[in-house]
Design an enzyme around this catalytic site. Structure first.
Site, PDB file in Angstrom:
ATOM      1  N   HIS A  96      34.460  31.412  30.888  1.00  0.00           N
ATOM      2  CA  HIS A  96      35.765  30.882  30.501  1.00  0.00           C
ATOM      3  C   HIS A  96      35.794  29.366  30.311  1.00  0.00           C
ATOM      4  O   HIS A  96      36.803  28.823  29.864  1.00  0.00           O
ATOM      5  CB  HIS A  96      36.847  31.303  31.512  1.00  0.00           C
ATOM      6  CG  HIS A  96      38.152  31.652  30.862  1.00  0.00           C
ATOM      7  ND1 HIS A  96      39.151  32.369  31.490  1.00  0.00           N
ATOM      8  CD2 HIS A  96      38.617  31.354  29.630  1.00  0.00           C
ATOM      9  CE1 HIS A  96      40.183  32.499  30.683  1.00  0.00           C
ATOM     10  NE2 HIS A  96      39.895  31.905  29.540  1.00  0.00           N
ATOM     11  N   ASP A 119      44.623  36.271  33.246  1.00  0.00           N
ATOM     12  CA  ASP A 119      43.466  36.023  34.111  1.00  0.00           C
ATOM     13  C   ASP A 119      43.844  36.318  35.557  1.00  0.00           C
ATOM     14  O   ASP A 119      45.003  36.129  35.947  1.00  0.00           O
ATOM     15  CB  ASP A 119      43.088  34.531  33.976  1.00  0.00           C
ATOM     16  CG  ASP A 119      41.664  34.194  34.393  1.00  0.00           C
ATOM     17  OD1 ASP A 119      41.085  33.262  33.777  1.00  0.00           O
ATOM     18  OD2 ASP A 119      41.137  34.821  35.339  1.00  0.00           O
ATOM     19  N   HIS A 121      42.661  34.492  37.713  1.00  0.00           N
ATOM     20  CA  HIS A 121      42.511  33.112  38.179  1.00  0.00           C
ATOM     21  C   HIS A 121      43.249  32.116  37.290  1.00  0.00           C
ATOM     22  O   HIS A 121      43.430  32.352  36.107  1.00  0.00           O
ATOM     23  CB  HIS A 121      41.026  32.747  38.210  1.00  0.00           C
ATOM     24  CG  HIS A 121      40.151  33.767  38.857  1.00  0.00           C
ATOM     25  ND1 HIS A 121      39.470  34.726  38.137  1.00  0.00           N
ATOM     26  CD2 HIS A 121      39.866  33.985  40.151  1.00  0.00           C
ATOM     27  CE1 HIS A 121      38.784  35.494  38.973  1.00  0.00           C
ATOM     28  NE2 HIS A 121      39.000  35.066  40.205  1.00  0.00           N
ATOM     29  N   ASP A 123      42.131  28.928  36.793  1.00  0.00           N
ATOM     30  CA  ASP A 123      41.134  28.084  36.111  1.00  0.00           C
ATOM     31  C   ASP A 123      41.646  26.666  35.918  1.00  0.00           C
ATOM     32  O   ASP A 123      41.368  26.030  34.897  1.00  0.00           O
ATOM     33  CB  ASP A 123      40.733  28.700  34.766  1.00  0.00           C
ATOM     34  CG  ASP A 123      40.085  30.074  34.932  1.00  0.00           C
ATOM     35  OD1 ASP A 123      39.774  30.703  33.885  1.00  0.00           O
ATOM     36  OD2 ASP A 123      39.906  30.515  36.070  1.00  0.00           O
ATOM     37  N   HIS A 136      33.982  27.003  34.696  1.00  0.00           N
ATOM     38  CA  HIS A 136      34.841  28.100  34.203  1.00  0.00           C
ATOM     39  C   HIS A 136      36.105  28.240  35.038  1.00  0.00           C
ATOM     40  O   HIS A 136      37.034  28.929  34.654  1.00  0.00           O
ATOM     41  CB  HIS A 136      34.074  29.425  34.106  1.00  0.00           C
ATOM     42  CG  HIS A 136      33.785  30.097  35.426  1.00  0.00           C
ATOM     43  ND1 HIS A 136      33.576  31.439  35.517  1.00  0.00           N
ATOM     44  CD2 HIS A 136      33.671  29.593  36.696  1.00  0.00           C
ATOM     45  CE1 HIS A 136      33.334  31.765  36.773  1.00  0.00           C
ATOM     46  NE2 HIS A 136      33.383  30.662  37.508  1.00  0.00           N
ATOM     47  N   ASP A 227      40.863  36.573  29.954  1.00  0.00           N
ATOM     48  CA  ASP A 227      39.719  36.770  30.845  1.00  0.00           C
ATOM     49  C   ASP A 227      39.715  38.242  31.230  1.00  0.00           C
ATOM     50  O   ASP A 227      40.695  38.736  31.796  1.00  0.00           O
ATOM     51  CB  ASP A 227      39.893  35.886  32.085  1.00  0.00           C
ATOM     52  CG  ASP A 227      38.665  35.891  32.987  1.00  0.00           C
ATOM     53  OD1 ASP A 227      38.404  34.848  33.616  1.00  0.00           O
ATOM     54  OD2 ASP A 227      37.982  36.923  33.068  1.00  0.00           O
ATOM     55  N   ASP A 229      38.570  39.719  33.567  1.00  0.00           N
ATOM     56  CA  ASP A 229      38.802  39.964  34.996  1.00  0.00           C
ATOM     57  C   ASP A 229      40.288  40.004  35.366  1.00  0.00           C
ATOM     58  O   ASP A 229      40.640  40.190  36.527  1.00  0.00           O
ATOM     59  CB  ASP A 229      38.009  39.002  35.906  1.00  0.00           C
ATOM     60  CG  ASP A 229      38.530  37.569  35.902  1.00  0.00           C
ATOM     61  OD1 ASP A 229      37.705  36.662  36.141  1.00  0.00           O
ATOM     62  OD2 ASP A 229      39.737  37.331  35.684  1.00  0.00           O
ATOM     63  N   GLU A 272      34.189  36.407  29.845  1.00  0.00           N
ATOM     64  CA  GLU A 272      33.719  36.834  31.149  1.00  0.00           C
ATOM     65  C   GLU A 272      33.216  38.273  31.222  1.00  0.00           C
ATOM     66  O   GLU A 272      33.064  38.806  32.313  1.00  0.00           O
ATOM     67  CB  GLU A 272      34.757  36.539  32.244  1.00  0.00           C
ATOM     68  CG  GLU A 272      35.092  35.060  32.395  1.00  0.00           C
ATOM     69  CD  GLU A 272      34.018  34.240  33.130  1.00  0.00           C
ATOM     70  OE1 GLU A 272      33.032  34.824  33.605  1.00  0.00           O
ATOM     71  OE2 GLU A 272      34.166  33.012  33.199  1.00  0.00           O
TER      72      GLU A 272
HETATM   73  C1  LIG Z   1      39.529  30.827  41.999  1.00  0.00           C
HETATM   74  N1  LIG Z   1      38.592  29.777  41.674  1.00  0.00           N
HETATM   75  C2  LIG Z   1      37.190  30.140  41.593  1.00  0.00           C
HETATM   76  C3  LIG Z   1      36.908  31.193  40.543  1.00  0.00           C
HETATM   77  C4  LIG Z   1      37.058  30.748  39.145  1.00  0.00           C
HETATM   78  C5  LIG Z   1      36.935  31.938  38.194  1.00  0.00           C
HETATM   79  C6  LIG Z   1      36.806  31.500  36.780  1.00  0.00           C
HETATM   80  B1  LIG Z   1      37.232  32.602  35.711  1.00  0.00           B
HETATM   81  O1  LIG Z   1      36.999  32.084  34.415  1.00  0.00           O
HETATM   82  O2  LIG Z   1      36.523  33.808  35.924  1.00  0.00           O
HETATM   83  O3  LIG Z   1      38.633  32.868  35.834  1.00  0.00           O
HETATM   84  C7  LIG Z   1      36.694  30.785  42.891  1.00  0.00           C
HETATM   85  C8  LIG Z   1      36.571  29.898  44.038  1.00  0.00           C
HETATM   86  N2  LIG Z   1      36.352  30.742  45.239  1.00  0.00           N
HETATM   87  C9  LIG Z   1      34.936  31.219  45.311  1.00  0.00           C
HETATM   88  C10 LIG Z   1      34.717  32.085  46.535  1.00  0.00           C
HETATM   89  C11 LIG Z   1      35.139  31.373  47.813  1.00  0.00           C
HETATM   90  C12 LIG Z   1      36.562  30.845  47.693  1.00  0.00           C
HETATM   91  C13 LIG Z   1      36.735  30.000  46.458  1.00  0.00           C
HETATM   92  C14 LIG Z   1      36.434  28.848  41.284  1.00  0.00           C
HETATM   93  O4  LIG Z   1      35.206  28.847  41.376  1.00  0.00           O
HETATM   94  O5  LIG Z   1      37.107  27.853  40.936  1.00  0.00           O
HETATM   95 MN   LIG Z   2      39.104  32.721  33.617  1.00  0.00          MN
HETATM   96 MN   LIG Z   3      39.069  35.015  35.979  1.00  0.00          MN
HETATM   97 MN   LIG Z   4      34.262  34.485  35.969  1.00  0.00          MN
END
Ligand SMILES: CN[C@](CCCC[B-](O)(O)O)(CCN1CCCCC1)C(=O)O
Ligand SMILES: [Mn+2]
Ligand SMILES: [Mn+2]
Ligand SMILES: [Mn+2]
Length: 305
Positions: A96, A119, A121, A123, A136, A227, A229, A272
């Site tokens: 992403h 999404d 998330h 992001d 991402h 996304d 997901d 993704e």
């Molecule tokens: C929620 N934020 C995450 C996930 C980002 C997903 C990107 B997408 O494009 O797939 O939407 C996760 C951060 N967590 C990781 C596991 C421990 C807690 C924090 C991050 O790494 O910033």
């Molecule tokens: Mn995303």
């Molecule tokens: Mn996501």
């Molecule tokens: Mn991802």
């Protein structure tokens, strides 16, 4: 009506290998045929070729900043070109982080665009708030004018500047938001509909409020950044950051039907899909056929014939 398909085989916005194979997997699930059956003139521009930059040290804890920035600079030009040529553009990811270039390139042609981010998330981490450093999870922070004073200069991104107003963005499907992201959402007053909101309001009301929020004052082009997901992991298992309690098939299709019905969809990202993370061939097939279904639905495939 003509549709441009742009493949973006890119994975450096996160750490799991395999998402660069997303474009091929989605094509192999029959995307071009499905869109041709919808009476679109389909122009498949093939996949972009991304150079991996040799010296690309971390910026803080952010990996591959220059490689990600360069990839998005390239993608920006390609999306701008496709939109400028009059196509509705489908960008196939890849992770992403690619939305940075996709939305920026779209905004070069359509500065008044609005953005619907579907999404699990948000992001919207900055390099300072990101728990992982993965870009991402930071894409939206690079787009928002309102975060300018919170964003450091990240190497590889000097080619762009933030252009999007917080009021021109709506999230649908949130269910895994980091603390720093929550603060940003609240501070900027960004309109979002979490899975809890969808449970309370229902997807019909969520879309009504979303499209009213974005289009009531002025109709303008829509950028849909989808996304995979956002869907429940039972429907889309082949993805890098699955989170339980996601969109049902019908909710996801309703979202894209309503966006199609505005007649304003201009660019759609589908990102993704990571073919290497499907535990079985059936799990991979479920994920890629779902991606094709949401694209077809966004482009006018109906359930009612
Ligand atoms: C929620 N934020 C995450 C996930 C980002 C997903 C990107 B997408 O494009 O797939 O939407 C996760 C951060 N967590 C990781 C596991 C421990 C807690 C924090 C991050 O790494 O910033
Ligand atoms: Mn995303
Ligand atoms: Mn996501
Ligand atoms: Mn991802």
């Amino acid at each position: 009506h003509s549709v441009a398909i742009l493949g973006a085989p890119f994975s450096k916005g996160q750490k799991r290998r395999g998402v660069e194979h997303g474009p091929k997997a989605i094509r192999d699930a029959g995307l071009v045929e499905r869109l041709s059956n919808l009476d679109y003139a389909v122009h498949d521009f093939g996949d972009l070729t991304f150079k991996h930059l040799e010296k690309d040290e971390h910026f803080m804890h952010v990996p591959f900043p220059r490689t990600v920035g360069r990839a998005n600079q390239l993608l920006s030009g390609a999306v701008s070109g496709a939109v400028g040529a009059g196509h509705t553009c489908i960008m196939l990811g890849g992770d992403h982080s690619l939305a940075i270039g996709s939305v920026e390139g779209h905004a070069q042609q359509c500065p008044d665009l609005c953005l619907i981010w579907v999404d699990a998330h948000a992001d919207v981490n900055t390099p300072l708030t990101s728990p992982s450093g993965n870009l991402h999870g930071q894409s939206v922070a690079f787009l928002l004018k309102d975060l300018q004073n919170k964003m450091p200069e990240v190497p590889g991104f000097s080619w762009m500047k933030p252009f999007l107003s917080a009021r021109d963005l709506v999230y649908i499907g949130l269910r895994d938001v980091d603390p720093g992201e929550h603060i940003i959402l609240k501070t900027l007053g960004i309109q979002y509909f979490s899975m809890r909101d969808i449970d309370r309001m229902g997807i019909q009301r969520v879309m009504e409020v979303t499209l009213d929020h974005l289009l009531a004052r002025k109709r303008r082009p829509i950028h849909l950044s989808f996304d995979i997901d956002a869907f429940d992991p039972s429907l889309a298992p082949a993805t890098g950051t699955p989170v339980n309690g996601g969109l049902t098939y019908r909710e996801g299709i309703y979202v894209t039907e309503e966006i199609h019905n505005t007649g304003l969809l201009s660019v759609m990202d589908v990102v993704e899909v990571n073919p290497t993370l499907g535990a079985t061939p059936e799990a991979l097939e479920a994920t890629t056929s779902l991606a094709v279904d949401v694209i077809a639905s966004a482009l006018g495939q109906t359930r009612e014939g």
